[in-house]
Design a protein around this motif. Sequence first.
Motif, PDB file in Angstrom:
ATOM      1  N   MET A  23       0.827  -1.206   0.000  1.00  9.93           N
ATOM      2  CA  MET A  23       0.000   0.000   0.000  1.00  9.93           C
ATOM      3  C   MET A  23       0.867   1.263   0.000  1.00  9.93           C
ATOM      4  SD  MET A  23      -2.923   1.221   2.728  1.00  9.93           S
ATOM      5  CE  MET A  23      -4.086  -0.061   2.344  1.00  9.93           C
ATOM      6  N   ALA A  27       1.074   4.053  -3.000  1.00  6.63           N
ATOM      7  CA  ALA A  27       0.863   5.480  -2.762  1.00  6.63           C
ATOM      8  C   ALA A  27       2.030   6.305  -3.310  1.00  6.63           C
ATOM      9  CB  ALA A  27       0.685   5.745  -1.266  1.00  6.63           C
ATOM     10  N   ASN A 115      -5.080  12.214  -1.803  1.00  2.00           N
ATOM     11  CA  ASN A 115      -5.482  10.820  -1.589  1.00  2.00           C
ATOM     12  C   ASN A 115      -4.269   9.897  -1.477  1.00  2.00           C
ATOM     13  OD1 ASN A 115      -8.219  11.305  -1.516  1.00  2.00           O
ATOM     14  ND2 ASN A 115      -8.476  11.033  -3.715  1.00  2.00           N
ATOM     15  N   GLN A 119      -3.340   7.619   1.732  1.00  2.00           N
ATOM     16  CA  GLN A 119      -3.106   6.183   1.591  1.00  2.00           C
ATOM     17  C   GLN A 119      -1.758   5.811   2.208  1.00  2.00           C
ATOM     18  OE1 GLN A 119      -3.186   4.725  -2.435  1.00  2.00           O
ATOM     19  NE2 GLN A 119      -2.618   2.679  -1.838  1.00  2.00           N
ATOM     20  N   ARG A 122      -2.079   5.932   5.936  1.00  2.00           N
ATOM     21  CA  ARG A 122      -2.845   4.774   6.382  1.00  2.00           C
ATOM     22  C   ARG A 122      -1.979   3.516   6.397  1.00  2.00           C
ATOM     23  NH1 ARG A 122      -6.419   4.333   2.346  1.00  2.00           N
ATOM     24  NH2 ARG A 122      -7.352   6.274   3.035  1.00  2.00           N
TER      25      ARG A 122
END
Length: 141
Positions: A23, A27, A115, A119, A122
């Motif tokens: 992830m 990103a 965004n 991400q 996160r």
Amino acid sequence: MKPFEGEARMFKNLEVFKISHAMARHAGHNQAVVAENVANADTPEYKARALDGFKDSYLASVSMGSTLGQKATRAKHLNGAVPGQIAQVRTDDAAIASPNGNTVSLEGEMLKSLNARRQHDRALAIYKSSLGILRATLSRQ
């Protein structure tokens, strides 16, 4: 059942760390695509590029690890993904062209950049939380 035994099973193959790593890489790659779009905002006939979503790219990379999907050894190979490639970069079909044919919207790219940052944050939060749970599990045994 001992305390934290359920968490220990969850970390048996440490898949959560692989997912958070993927992830964060996605990103970062997304941020690079956005930066390239912004850099070409005034280039005539430039078509804005976009990255596939994380879910789609992660599922594709998981299937690529199996023997089911085709693999490429060079970027010029057709119908295969190059190992280490995070996601497919494609032309953003939803973009509207300006009079000079450029499809980059700076406002849209700002949102995509935000965004990507969310991400990445996160992914780091998932990694840190999972690492804390793993450490707590190991210290209790």
